[in-house]
Enzyme design. Structure first.
Site, mmCIF file in Angstrom:
data_model
loop_
_atom_site.group_PDB
_atom_site.id
_atom_site.type_symbol
_atom_site.label_atom_id
_atom_site.label_comp_id
_atom_site.label_asym_id
_atom_site.label_seq_id
_atom_site.Cartn_x
_atom_site.Cartn_y
_atom_site.Cartn_z
ATOM 1 N N HIS A 75 42.494 37.789 85.403
ATOM 2 C CA HIS A 75 42.427 36.571 84.553
ATOM 3 C C HIS A 75 42.888 35.404 85.297
ATOM 4 O O HIS A 75 43.990 35.447 85.757
ATOM 5 C CB HIS A 75 43.506 36.856 83.700
ATOM 6 C CG HIS A 75 43.032 37.922 82.446
ATOM 7 N ND1 HIS A 75 43.603 38.128 81.290
ATOM 8 C CD2 HIS A 75 42.117 38.657 82.397
ATOM 9 C CE1 HIS A 75 43.157 38.827 80.693
ATOM 10 N NE2 HIS A 75 42.197 39.385 81.363
ATOM 11 N N TYR A 204 49.869 33.897 74.203
ATOM 12 C CA TYR A 204 51.311 34.055 73.849
ATOM 13 C C TYR A 204 51.489 32.945 72.485
ATOM 14 O O TYR A 204 51.277 31.865 72.770
ATOM 15 C CB TYR A 204 52.037 33.612 74.943
ATOM 16 C CG TYR A 204 52.238 34.545 76.117
ATOM 17 C CD1 TYR A 204 51.316 34.544 77.240
ATOM 18 C CD2 TYR A 204 53.268 35.473 76.093
ATOM 19 C CE1 TYR A 204 51.603 35.397 78.247
ATOM 20 C CE2 TYR A 204 53.238 36.229 77.039
ATOM 21 C CZ TYR A 204 52.535 36.458 78.102
ATOM 22 O OH TYR A 204 52.678 37.405 79.012
ATOM 23 N N PRO A 296 59.624 42.137 77.924
ATOM 24 C CA PRO A 296 58.398 42.087 78.248
ATOM 25 C C PRO A 296 57.662 40.828 78.258
ATOM 26 O O PRO A 296 56.516 40.704 78.763
ATOM 27 C CB PRO A 296 57.838 43.100 77.353
ATOM 28 C CG PRO A 296 58.580 43.153 76.192
ATOM 29 C CD PRO A 296 60.018 42.722 76.620
ATOM 30 N N LYS A 300 56.993 41.178 83.692
ATOM 31 C CA LYS A 300 57.692 41.431 85.186
ATOM 32 C C LYS A 300 58.134 42.772 85.570
ATOM 33 O O LYS A 300 58.245 43.032 86.809
ATOM 34 C CB LYS A 300 58.686 40.381 85.406
ATOM 35 C CG LYS A 300 58.336 38.904 85.328
ATOM 36 C CD LYS A 300 57.910 38.726 86.813
ATOM 37 C CE LYS A 300 56.974 37.194 86.872
ATOM 38 N NZ LYS A 300 55.477 37.568 86.772
ATOM 39 N N TYR A 388 54.548 33.304 87.005
ATOM 40 C CA TYR A 388 53.812 34.427 86.026
ATOM 41 C C TYR A 388 52.882 35.052 87.187
ATOM 42 O O TYR A 388 52.687 36.220 87.022
ATOM 43 C CB TYR A 388 52.936 33.693 84.939
ATOM 44 C CG TYR A 388 52.301 34.494 83.944
ATOM 45 C CD1 TYR A 388 53.204 34.838 82.973
ATOM 46 C CD2 TYR A 388 51.189 35.027 84.127
ATOM 47 C CE1 TYR A 388 52.879 35.832 82.135
ATOM 48 C CE2 TYR A 388 50.694 35.833 83.362
ATOM 49 C CZ TYR A 388 51.482 36.422 82.244
ATOM 50 O OH TYR A 388 51.053 37.274 81.075
HETATM 51 C C1 PHB Z 1 50.425 43.896 77.681
HETATM 52 O O1 PHB Z 1 49.210 43.846 78.051
HETATM 53 O O2 PHB Z 1 50.981 45.105 77.509
HETATM 54 C C2 PHB Z 1 51.356 42.932 78.031
HETATM 55 C C3 PHB Z 1 50.731 41.690 78.310
HETATM 56 C C4 PHB Z 1 51.784 40.431 78.488
HETATM 57 C C5 PHB Z 1 53.140 40.700 78.434
HETATM 58 C C6 PHB Z 1 53.512 42.075 78.093
HETATM 59 C C7 PHB Z 1 52.836 42.930 77.801
HETATM 60 O O3 PHB Z 1 53.733 39.615 78.800
#
Ligand code: PHB
Ligand code: APR
Length: 402
Positions: A75, A204, A296, A300, A388
């Site tokens: 990505h 997000y 999460p 990280k 990130y």
């Molecule tokens: C996930 O795909 O499980 C995932 C992606 C981004 C995050 C946390 C979990 O910040």
């Protein structure tokens, strides 16, 4: 009682323990990995799935990147959504070409177990009554029961890679570790759905009903989360109610929303920030979730585990190759600096995107302004992007024998 000897005894076959075992193998250093769960349990456990650029490069450099290169989804950007609009942050453009790769932690673990098996070095699953001792001595020991036999392994070093609920951190005498902790008044309800991802990149979402996250695992599986109270029983949520809430929080004004499909897995995860330092006591070295937990939101956790063990492998290679002990002595300080930067980033992502139960109208407007600034300032987007995709590694791959 069977008595074994090894150079490095590793407790835990999660990403930290397996990566360390392989890094040591590449350097010709012996290890024994002791895991209390079964192979299937360790592989099937659904966890995170975002690999930083440096973690991808590490896995490839270690020779365990084939699955990742075949099935991982690169990505170049991500979306931040608020007030009904999605704003793209171009990670690659802002970081000189770096990106993240979506590849489930369980895939990483499966690949590493296969690599371990191919080396024929020992990996015990379903080890019971695992304990560590003599941590202050030159020969710390691991004891466990496997099948009907009791085992004792004499080691030069023990790596505590046994996660947040493991036995290594509690084996450090009281008073040695300082701990820093923050619990959040929410958790994430997460699902895997049989549905083609409706976006090529993560979204997000900050919604007035609370945070939601769109992610994926493959071209046919969507991974979604939304914020719930921390102890929320999953049985409170029918599949229909989950979809209603997901769509309510994620649908944007231009009509974008996730595709709906059959839910194949669901669960609630609590969120916490935690650090225990130093990450060493005598000949015990802690790595990964055994010494730190991040919420999460910044994705990280696995990446920090990988950077810890890279630093540890460098130190052990220098010890066995040249008798150097200074890198062992520096291990904790080098890791802890990165850990705190990741803690700060994960806390900021969490605090900015989630709705706190006691949030005032002022807090909410401030959060919206934070997101407005983030998505309209190249400087702010660059700051998010470089964190990130992952801050640069503290140590070179070459120094760890790659
Ligand atoms: C996930 O795909 O499980 C995932 C992606 C981004 C995050 C946390 C979990 O910040
Ligand atoms: N004896 C042996 N093994 C143990 C014990 C014990 N007493 N206690 C726990 N373990 C094992 C767990 O079963 C698990 O397989 O240690 C392993 C720890 O793995 P993780 O929890 O995955 O932690 P880590 O390897 O540090 O990886 C960090 O994992 O929690 C996720 O999202 C987090 O991505 C991050 C990553």
């Amino acid at each position: 009682m069977s008595a074994l000897k090894t150079q490095v005894g590793i407790i835990g076959a999660g990403p930290a323990g397996l990566l360390l075992g392989h890094l040591l193998h590449v350097n010709g250093i012996d290890s024994v990995i002791v895991e209390n769960r079964s192979r299937d349990y360790v592989i099937d456990r659904v966890r995170a799935g975002v690999l930083e650029q440096g973690t991808v490069d590490l896995l490839v450099a270690m020779g365990v990147g084939a699955g990742l290169q075949r099935r991982g989804l690169r990505h170049d950007g991500l979306y931040i959504s608020f007030q009904g609009r999605r704003h793209r942050i171009d990670l690659a453009d802002l970081t000189g070409g770096k990106a993240i790769t979506v590849y489930g932690q369980n895939e990483v673990v499966r690949d590493l177990i296969e690599a371990r098996t191919a080396t024929a070095r020992p990996l015990y699953f379903e080890a019971a009554c695992v304990t560590v001792g003599a941590l202050d001595s030159p020969n710390p020991v691991i004891r466990f029961r496997h099948g009907d036999a009791d085992h004792e392994i004499q080691c030069d070093f023990i790596a505590g890679c046994d996660g947040f609920h493991g036995i290594c951190r509690p084996s450090v005498p009281a008073g040695v570790l300082s701990t820093y902790e923050r619990n959040y008044p929410f958790g994430w309800l997460g699902i895997l759905a049989e549905a083609e991802p409706s976006s090529d990149e993560l979204v997000y979402s900050c919604h007035e009903r609370g945070f939601a996250l769109f992610s994926m695992r493959s071209p046919t599986v969507t991974r979604l989360y939304f914020q719930v109270p921390p102890e929320e029983p999953i049985d409170n949520w029918s599949d229909e109610a989950i979809w209603d809430e997901m769509l309510e929080r994620m649908t944007t004004r231009d009509g974008w929303q996730p595709h709906v499909g059959r839910i194949i897995q669901k669960g609630v995860t609590p969120m916490r920030s935690f650090v225990a330092a130093p990450m060493r006591h005598g000949r015990l070295f802690l790595a990964g979730d055994a010494s730190h937990i991040v919420p999460p939101t910044g994705a990280k956790g696995l990446n920090l585990a990988a950077s810890d063990v890279l630093v540890l492998a460098r130190a052990m290679k220098a010890f066995y190759g040249r008798g150097r002990t200074d890198w062992l002595d520096e291990y904790s300080d080098v890791c802890v600096r990165r850990v705190w930067k990741a803690q700060r980033f994960s806390w900021w992502m969490t605090a900015t995107l989630h709705r706190f139960p006691d949030e005032t109208p002022f807090d909410r407007q401030r959060r919206i302004a934070d997101l407005d600034y983030l998505t309209s300032s190249r400087a702010a987007m660059t700051s998010l992007a470089e964190q990130y995709v992952g801050l640069p590694a503290e140590v070179s791959f070459e120094s760890a024998g790659l």
